[in-house]
Design a protein around this motif. Sequence first.
Motif, PDB file in Angstrom:
ATOM      1  N   CYS B  70       0.830  -1.209   0.000  1.00 14.39           N
ATOM      2  CA  CYS B  70       0.000   0.000   0.000  1.00 14.39           C
ATOM      3  C   CYS B  70       0.864   1.259   0.000  1.00 14.39           C
ATOM      4  CB  CYS B  70      -0.924  -0.006   1.210  1.00 14.39           C
ATOM      5  SG  CYS B  70      -1.878   1.520   1.336  1.00 14.39           S
ATOM      6  N   PRO B  71       0.762   2.106  -1.025  1.00 15.89           N
ATOM      7  CA  PRO B  71       1.676   3.249  -1.147  1.00 15.89           C
ATOM      8  C   PRO B  71       1.393   4.372  -0.158  1.00 15.89           C
ATOM      9  CG  PRO B  71       0.053   3.317  -2.905  1.00 15.89           C
ATOM     10  CD  PRO B  71      -0.188   2.043  -2.159  1.00 15.89           C
ATOM     11  N   THR B  72       0.267   4.322   0.520  1.00 15.23           N
ATOM     12  CA  THR B  72      -0.094   5.459   1.380  1.00 15.23           C
ATOM     13  C   THR B  72      -0.196   5.086   2.857  1.00 15.23           C
ATOM     14  OG1 THR B  72      -2.432   4.972   1.160  1.00 15.23           O
ATOM     15  CG2 THR B  72      -1.497   6.435  -0.486  1.00 15.23           C
ATOM     16  N   ALA B  74      -2.483   3.443   3.919  1.00 15.16           N
ATOM     17  CA  ALA B  74      -3.910   3.375   4.244  1.00 15.16           C
ATOM     18  C   ALA B  74      -4.203   2.004   4.834  1.00 15.16           C
ATOM     19  CB  ALA B  74      -4.749   3.600   2.987  1.00 15.16           C
ATOM     20  N   THR B  75      -3.590   0.979   4.273  1.00 15.95           N
ATOM     21  CA  THR B  75      -3.700  -0.350   4.863  1.00 15.95           C
ATOM     22  C   THR B  75      -2.568  -0.509   5.855  1.00 15.95           C
ATOM     23  OG1 THR B  75      -4.876  -1.445   3.077  1.00 15.95           O
ATOM     24  CG2 THR B  75      -3.388  -2.792   4.347  1.00 15.95           C
ATOM     25  N   VAL B  87      -8.039  -0.743   6.984  1.00 17.69           N
ATOM     26  CA  VAL B  87      -7.879   0.197   5.869  1.00 17.69           C
ATOM     27  C   VAL B  87      -8.362   1.562   6.354  1.00 17.69           C
ATOM     28  CG1 VAL B  87      -8.416   0.754   3.473  1.00 17.69           C
ATOM     29  CG2 VAL B  87      -8.427  -1.633   4.216  1.00 17.69           C
ATOM     30  N   CYS B  92      -6.925   5.978   1.702  1.00 16.90           N
ATOM     31  CA  CYS B  92      -6.883   5.060   0.556  1.00 16.90           C
ATOM     32  C   CYS B  92      -7.129   5.829  -0.745  1.00 16.90           C
ATOM     33  CB  CYS B  92      -7.935   3.968   0.735  1.00 16.90           C
ATOM     34  SG  CYS B  92      -8.103   2.905  -0.701  1.00 16.90           S
ATOM     35  N   ILE B  93      -6.259   5.604  -1.733  1.00 16.28           N
ATOM     36  CA  ILE B  93      -6.425   6.289  -3.016  1.00 16.28           C
ATOM     37  C   ILE B  93      -7.096   5.398  -4.053  1.00 16.28           C
ATOM     38  CG2 ILE B  93      -4.469   7.842  -2.665  1.00 16.28           C
ATOM     39  CD1 ILE B  93      -2.845   5.967  -4.517  1.00 16.28           C
ATOM     40  N   GLY B  94      -7.453   4.183  -3.648  1.00 15.24           N
ATOM     41  CA  GLY B  94      -8.156   3.304  -4.587  1.00 15.24           C
ATOM     42  C   GLY B  94      -7.284   2.787  -5.710  1.00 15.24           C
ATOM     43  N   CYS B  98      -3.391  -3.451  -3.152  1.00 15.02           N
ATOM     44  CA  CYS B  98      -3.566  -4.407  -2.053  1.00 15.02           C
ATOM     45  C   CYS B  98      -4.412  -5.597  -2.490  1.00 15.02           C
ATOM     46  CB  CYS B  98      -4.212  -3.710  -0.866  1.00 15.02           C
ATOM     47  SG  CYS B  98      -5.735  -2.851  -1.307  1.00 15.02           S
ATOM     48  N   VAL B 155     -10.979   0.780  -0.627  1.00 20.06           N
ATOM     49  CA  VAL B 155     -11.044  -0.667  -0.478  1.00 20.06           C
ATOM     50  C   VAL B 155     -11.545  -1.007   0.922  1.00 20.06           C
ATOM     51  CG1 VAL B 155      -9.552  -2.691  -0.266  1.00 20.06           C
ATOM     52  CG2 VAL B 155      -9.299  -1.162  -2.219  1.00 20.06           C
TER      53      VAL B 155
HETATM   54  S1  SF4 Z   1      -6.286   0.615  -2.731  1.00 19.84           S
HETATM   55 FE1  SF4 Z   1      -6.087   1.853  -0.876  1.00 19.84          FE
HETATM   56  S2  SF4 Z   1      -5.585   0.412   0.755  1.00 19.84           S
HETATM   57 FE2  SF4 Z   1      -5.242  -0.637  -1.195  1.00 19.84          FE
HETATM   58  S3  SF4 Z   1      -3.054  -0.334  -1.679  1.00 19.84           S
HETATM   59 FE3  SF4 Z   1      -4.171   1.335  -2.699  1.00 19.84          FE
HETATM   60  S4  SF4 Z   1      -4.187   3.028  -1.237  1.00 19.84           S
HETATM   61 FE4  SF4 Z   1      -3.643   1.164  -0.096  1.00 19.84          FE
END
Ligand code: SF4
Lengths: 396, 253
Positions: B70-72, B74-75, B87, B92-94, B98, B155
């Motif tokens: 996960c690049p942010t 968020a997970t 999450v 999360c940038i969608g 993941c 997600v």
């Molecule tokens: S979809 Fe969201 S939770 Fe999944 S890897 Fe991308 S930023 Fe992270």
Amino acid sequence: MNDNNILKGGAGTALLILSALIFLGSLVVALGNLGSQGHASFNTSSALPWGQPIATYLYFALASSGLGLLASLPLVFGFKQYYPVAKRCVFLAFIILISGMTVLALELGNVFRMLWAIPLNLQIQSAMFWMGVFYALDLLFLLWKFGKLDAGEWDSKTSKQVGIASFIGVLLASGNLALIFGMMSMRPFWFDGLLPIYFYFTGVTSGMAALVFFVYLAHGFNRDKMHPAMQSLMTGALPKMFAALIGGTLLFIAARAITGLYSNNPEINIVWTDYLFASGLYHLSLWVGLLLPFVLMLNGKLRNQVNVQLLVSVLVFLGLFAERFYFVVGGQVVPLFKGTWYPDLIAYTPSVTEWALTIMGWSLAFLLCVLGEKFLNLSAMPDAIAKQGKVHPAIA
Amino acid sequence: MAKWGMVIDLDKCTGCQACTTACAMENNTLPGESWQDVLFYHEGEYPSGQMKWLPRPCMQCEKPSCVYVCPTRATYKDESAGGIVFVDWNKCIGCKYCMIACPYGVRFYSDEKPLIEPDMRDIYPGQNKQLWSPPYQNPKEDWSRGIGIQPPGVVSKCTFCYHKVSQAPEGTVDFDEDNPAVKEYVPACVRTCAPKARYFGDLDVPESQVNQLIGDKHGVRLKDHTGNKPQVYYLGAGAAVPAFTPADKGDKS
Ligand code: SF4
Ligand code: SF4
């Protein structure tokens, strides 16, 4: 400097309007559908989350990297006969990357959040974090390098340094992009430590296809209008290299196919037998998109004909686009744990919105390219080369 | 600090999907967004053909590949919350990376074609940034842990019912739905399971029921070769997932 660039005149304006219309049309369709239905307007699903927009981005990102690597032939490695296309390579690399990023932006769930969430959270374990870093650097260096070339600085110290930095940036960006797929051991179709090499190679091939097409387009598909140095490149080193690149690409695909077909692991084997080789389109892309061009380019006479070069560049362009599509989708078609009531491959065909995004990407690249040809001098080359007229291959 | 684990006894599980339903009710998930699901397989042919089934929540992996990609951030895996993988819907940038990286297929991106018509999102259009807003909603909501109804473009996944588990008295080790003192804190799927095939508790406490069961009854983790090391264990026959074979090919073994 000879200026036989037809795109500077009325033809350019017509193409500009045409590509702008296609771009706006596809953008309106894509934004309209995304606005009303969100990403439910895609045919992707939780079981197959990455579809054609990702493949399109991948195609553009790698074609851009390929062009960046081609530009480094003269600018970093001193292959002087490639000077006549160096500036156009850098320019195309830049705009093709921008086009790819635009497609990606519309694929993400929350694109603007990315701008703060990625830098602020510094998740250095994620290859996607590094994709952001490396492609941002790549874009920056391409722009910088272009600025140097546009100012006529071919050989200054900074120009050389920026060239080297850009070369490294390209390697990091596309190599890391490969690892986004290649490191996924839970997706055996992609899992491959040498995937960066495969991406470099095929990236250069698709970059070459774009370069050949746009060089001819700029000169009204007429080689006589080109500068002699460019003419000698287009009838000498370049087509030979193009042939070798297509051949190498075929070898890579063959190696992947043979290992895949040999393997007992259904997550690799079935992708080849029941998805790739079961698809007429895949066969078409392989035999007509890559093998036919290779055969044509093997012939010394055919190789140098304008029409053949153009045909080959278009075929390779489309063939590799399909290759990227089947690569991205192929890694996901075998369900992980899903779809087990009726165990079958996950079906996926891109939706209208997804096609609109792809067409938007292509038309944007085209539009920016025509703009560049119109307002910049992309055929520029160092004075020494321009005066010399013909560069003897031996000098390189 | 606790480490929450789940044990699922496949010899007891009847495949009734009560857990799936309870999860959907508890977490207000959309049709198809089954944070907990029961998967059915058939394997082999007459006379040894078998029917198998397998409840599948998020495994809350010890080495969660979804977190690494996960690049942010968020997970994330929250060790202070028993190692549950959450999450953060605010981050999360969608990008869905993941979902690519999870070997167990337990992550959901609800911005997809509806599983059934009519589309619940049209019937109960989203309000207050929610993707959809059904009239009854679990009042517990915490977007930083992916609890509640998600906004568009993110997600979602199983949270081990953190909104319940976290309310349990300090030091709770076994979440037994038959124990009146803790039953309100038991994850919905565990609490509803009629044949009592699911257990929930602390893997860090040696005497916990989950540890005893894993030790005594040979608990296994699914797809162990991936190295993700789930915090969900399976007991009994049937925990081996057969290799994928497309339906039209049959089983040639
Ligand atoms: S979809 Fe969201 S939770 Fe999944 S890897 Fe991308 S930023 Fe992270
Ligand atoms: S099962 Fe999947 S989503 Fe859950 S923690 Fe493991 S890798 Fe992440």
